[in-house]
Design a protein around this motif. Structure first.
Motif: not given
Length: 207
Positions: A102-108
């Motif tokens: 599934t498409d996800v954004n990954i963020k620090f």
């Protein structure tokens, strides 16, 4: 009598062929699990850690390739370091659960930088010097579509753990060459996240 029986059977056969069986509902992709076996949740902080130990620790942001900005996603040189916490935001963020494929954004979530960019991951353009496409910061969170195509990643099951993949499906008509995310070691020994034929095998540890 025989004619009546033949007509009855024909009617039954016609009923079966003209009334299709309802399609079974497709099940949702499996939930991603952390090292404690718990489901990954939107907005919760996690570390991304390598399964193979002895080659570095978790992930962080750093200047790489003689570029001050944007900062790139790199691996901590020390195995004992967990790196920086990250959050995952699925394309359908209201569900609150992170699922494979599934498409996800990954963020620090807690990275303080001098660069005036977000800490959301994005895939950089092709780098002619190295022949690589690196993962950097400066992405856009949400707003799925062709304008944010490089900001979406996927988590896939891999050999008893997980791997990160660039294969966005937020744009149906966009042509994307799907690739795994692995490590590229540059001339100064920095391990930088990049598209690779050898995926980085990872797990997710709750902060």
């Amino acid at each position: 009598m025989e004619a009546t029986l033949f007509l009855s059977i024909s009617f039954l056969l016609l009923s079966f062929t003209t009334n299709p069986v309802p399609c079974l509902a497709t099940s949702a992709p499996q939930e991603v699990r952390d090292t404690a076996g718990k489901i990954l949740r939107t907005g919760t902080n996690y570390y991304i850690l390598p399964v193979v130990r002895g080659r570095g620790g978790g992930l962080k942001l750093a200047s790489a390739g003689n570029k001050p900005c944007p900062l790139e996603v790199v691996q901590e040189p020390r195995e004992v370091s967990n790196g920086l916490p990250l959050t995952f935001t699925p394309v359908n963020y209201k569900k609150g659960v992170v699922r494979v494929s599934t498409d996800v954004n990954i963020k620090f979530s807690s990275a303080a930088t001098m660069c005036r960019q977000s800490t959301v991951w994005r895939l950089d353009d092709y780098d002619k010097k190295t022949g690589q496409r690196f993962v950097s910061s400066g992405g856009v969170e949400g707003n799925p579509g062709p304008a944010t195509l490089s900001n979406w990643f996927k988590i896939e099951k891999f050999d008893g753990a997980y791997k990160l993949v660039f294969c966005p499906s937020v744009c149906r008509y966009c042509k994307v060459a799907c690739r795994d995310i692995g490590m590229y070691m540059d001339k100064v020994g920095m391990r930088r996240l990049a598209l690779s034929d050898k995926p980085l095998k990872v797990v997710f540890k709750k902060v």
